[in-house]
Structures are given as structure tokens and as C-alpha cells.
Design an enzyme around this catalytic site. Structure first.
Site, PDB file in Angstrom:
ATOM      1  N   ASP A  57       1.923   7.453  12.408  1.00 16.30           N
ATOM      2  CA  ASP A  57       0.792   6.332  12.355  1.00 16.30           C
ATOM      3  C   ASP A  57       1.404   5.327  13.309  1.00 16.30           C
ATOM      4  OD1 ASP A  57       2.549   5.343  10.606  1.00 16.30           O
ATOM      5  OD2 ASP A  57       1.380   5.078   8.977  1.00 16.30           O
ATOM      6  N   ASP A  96       1.882  12.258   9.960  1.00 16.86           N
ATOM      7  CA  ASP A  96       2.015  11.022   8.945  1.00 16.86           C
ATOM      8  C   ASP A  96       0.427  11.140   8.443  1.00 16.86           C
ATOM      9  OD1 ASP A  96       3.738   9.510   8.637  1.00 16.86           O
ATOM     10  OD2 ASP A  96       3.730   8.249  10.329  1.00 16.86           O
ATOM     11  N   LYS A 125       3.816  13.640   6.096  1.00 18.75           N
ATOM     12  CA  LYS A 125       4.780  12.340   5.714  1.00 18.75           C
ATOM     13  C   LYS A 125       3.921  11.600   4.724  1.00 18.75           C
ATOM     14  CE  LYS A 125       7.188   9.446   8.424  1.00 18.75           C
ATOM     15  NZ  LYS A 125       6.334   8.190   8.128  1.00 18.75           N
ATOM     16  N   GLU A 127       4.155   7.461   2.458  1.00 17.36           N
ATOM     17  CA  GLU A 127       5.264   6.460   2.259  1.00 17.36           C
ATOM     18  C   GLU A 127       5.171   6.056   0.673  1.00 17.36           C
ATOM     19  OE1 GLU A 127       4.203   3.018   4.933  1.00 17.36           O
ATOM     20  OE2 GLU A 127       4.561   4.270   6.549  1.00 17.36           O
ATOM     21  N   GLU A 194      13.792   3.879   6.070  1.00 19.88           N
ATOM     22  CA  GLU A 194      13.572   2.847   7.185  1.00 19.88           C
ATOM     23  C   GLU A 194      14.217   1.656   6.774  1.00 19.88           C
ATOM     24  OE1 GLU A 194       9.744   3.087   9.017  1.00 19.88           O
ATOM     25  OE2 GLU A 194      10.242   1.265  10.118  1.00 19.88           O
TER      26      GLU A 194
HETATM   27  O1  KIV Z   1       5.004   6.448  12.293  1.00 21.47           O
HETATM   28  C1  KIV Z   1       6.282   6.337  12.629  1.00 21.47           C
HETATM   29  O2  KIV Z   1       6.573   6.449  13.825  1.00 21.47           O
HETATM   30  C2  KIV Z   1       7.263   6.385  11.469  1.00 21.47           C
HETATM   31  C3  KIV Z   1       8.480   6.428  12.015  1.00 21.47           C
HETATM   32  C4  KIV Z   1       9.043   4.868  12.004  1.00 21.47           C
HETATM   33  C5  KIV Z   1       9.543   7.146  10.939  1.00 21.47           C
HETATM   34  O3  KIV Z   1       6.686   6.639  10.234  1.00 21.47           O
END
Ligand code: KIV
Length: 293
Positions: A57, A96, A125, A127, A194
């Protein structure tokens, strides 16, 4: 794969189980992940031999011009995932789940993740720690591989009071380790970590059997991820401490487009060899003497 023994074996696509088994303490090489948001980026990442492509994202900030990642939608990520997938890259494609796509209900979460899988992602992915377990369970039930993301979670920018290094107190370190264990136990095949002190990242990496992929988390993890535009120096407005630039493509691109502009303005471009021409007899019929190729 070719059966001709004289040909070098072709590389194969990287799978979720292969990634899940990559723990440095078991003697494997660290995982390499980079973001990509379109077909040329995916081809470059694939030819460079990385293990995972993240359709992050972060596209909101480095491509779409927003100040944070909260503005992108499932449709935006699906659009970019499809472009990446069309390049048929060998690295595993992780997409994401954007903010608000996995916060409201498990049904919503699975439906949104399915859109990204149908767009070409091989995993998603999300969070957050223990509070996401219900959603991770539901995704696992739907056979959708999930990567976790802990520490500095950019979708929590307002709750964190900015993009700040996390897990600096002993209490928050313990909570982070517990979150990582819970995500691994719930079936996450890898976890991005992160913006935490290196010592904390080492603790988390030691605590779980799935790979920890760091960004701003120091060297003692199972892999690294960076944003494509940062690695290549296409993004030069901010330079976080953890970024290493391997090229300066913004400066190279400005110089190249500037040279093109100069050539157009001086008439140096296009040259005769860069132009199409009539056959001599047709040019002559039209009275265009001396102008045909
Ligand atoms: O969206 C992204 O680029 C990320 C990375 C920072 C891991 O989630």
C-alpha cells in the site's frame, strides 16, 4: 523445466511453503523482498532474482502522490496486483490488504482478500497483532496465505502519532514478541517487522519459527524488504535511515528527459533514421524531390 541436460535449469516460481521454511538459524539465505506496483517493476524484480514481490500500500505514497497509505482501496491494490501478475514474475506475489479492508468483519476481510487473489496475488499481508487473529483464522479457512506486519504499522500512523520507531520499552517489546508468536501460531507464513530496534528484531526472530522480514529492523532477521522507489533512488524527497539507495534513477531520469526536451527544441530529434519515409518513386510523383528516403 527443460529435459535437455546441456541447458541451464530454468528458475521456478517461489511458493508460500518455500518462503515459510526460510529461517536463517536453520542455515538458509536471508529472504529478499522488494515492492513493485506494475509489470516493468515486476519483471525487473524477477530478473534480479528476488524471492518475494510486495504489492504494497506504499503505492499510495511513492506512486499515487498521497501523504500516507490510508487513501488506497482494495480496487487500487487489485489494479496494481494485476499489472504485476501479468508479468508472470518468479517471486511470490504478496498483496497488501489496505486500511479498512480487514477491520469490519471476517466476511468483508475474506471477500477483499479474494479480490486480491483473483487479481493475481498468491498471498496477502495485513497489519496488526493479536487483535487480527479472527481475520487471520478466516483467511486461513479460505486457503488464503497470510503474511503479518508488526512494529511500525503505517496504517496506524495517526494512532502512533507519526511514522515512529516502535517497541522501545520493555513492556512494548514483550507485547511485540507475544503478537509475533500469536500470528505464527495462527498460521501466518511470514511476518514483516518494521521500524524497531535491532535488538528487539533479533528477539522476535528468535521467538518464532516463521521468517521475520525486516525493514528498519536491523540485520538479525530472516530477510529484508525495501520499497522499489527507495532502492532505485526514484523517491528522493525523504530518506529514512534504514534505506540504502543502489541507484539514482530520479537524477538519471531528469537528465534523460531534459536531453530529450533539448533535442526536440533544437530540432535534433527526430533524425532521418528515426523517421518513416516514402519510397523515392512515390515522393517523386508527389513532387517531393529530395525528401524521400
Ligand atoms: O507497503 C509497503 O511497502 C510495506 C513495506 C514497507 C513492508 O508494507
Amino acid at each position: 523445466m527443460s529435459s535437455n541436460p546441456n541447458l541451464a535449469p530454468s528458475r521456478a516460481r517461489i511458493t508460500v511453503p518455500q518462503v515459510a521454511n526460510r529461517k536463517v538459524r536453520n542455515g538458509t539465505d536471508p529472504l529478499v523482498m522488494v515492492t513493485a506496483y506494475d509489470a516493468p517493476g515486476a519483471r525487473i524484480a524477477s530478473e534480479a532474482g528476488v524471492d518475494l514481490i510486495l504489492v504494497g500500500d506504499s503505492v499510495a505514497m511513492v506512486v499515487l502522490g498521497y501523504d500516507d497509505t490510508l487513501q488506497v482501496t482494495v480496487e487500487d491494490i487489485a489494479h496494481h496486483t494485476a499489472a504485476v501478475a501479468r508479468a508472470k514474475p518468479l517471486p511470490l506475489i504478496v498483496a497488501d490488504l489496505p486500511w479498512m479492508s480487514y477491520h469490519l468483519s471476517v466476511e468483508d476481510t475474506v471477500r477483499n482478500a479474494a479480490k486480491l487473489i483473483r487479481a493475481g496475488a498468491e498471498s496477502v499481508k495485513l497489519e496488526g497483532g493479536r487483535k487480527r487473529l479472527r481475520m487471520i483464522d478466516a483467511l486461513a479457512d479460505a486457503e488464503i496465505p497470510v503474511m503479518g506486519h508488526l512494529g511500525l504499522t503505517p496504517q496506524s500512523v495517526h494512532a502512533m502519532g507519526g511514522f515512529k520507531v516502535q517497541a522501545k520499552s520493555s513492556e512494548s517489546v514483550r507485547a511485540l514478541v507475544d503478537d509475533a508468536k500469536a500470528l505464527a501460531h495462527a498460521g501466518c507464513f511470514a511476518i514483516v517487522l518494521e521500524g524497531v530496534p535491532s535488538e528487539v528484531a533479533a528477539l522476535v526472530t528468535e521467538a518464532v519459527d516463521v521468517p521475520i522480514i525486516g525493514i528498519g529492523a536491523g540485520p538479525d532477521v530472516d530477510g529484508q524488504v525495501l520499497v522499489y522507489h527507495d532502492v532505485l533512488g526514484l523517491e528522493d524527497r525523504v530518506s529514512p535511515k534504514f534505506v540504502r539507495r543502489y541507484a539514482d534513477l530520479k537524477a538519471t531520469s531528469v537528465a534523460a528527459i531534459g536531453a530529450y526536451a533539448d533535442d526536440v527544441r533544437t530540432g535534433a530529434f527526430p533524425a532521418p533514421v528515426e523517421s518513416y519515409h516514402l519510397a523515392a518513386d512515390v515522393a517523386e510523383t508527389l513532387g517531393l524531390y529530395g525528401r524521400a528516403g
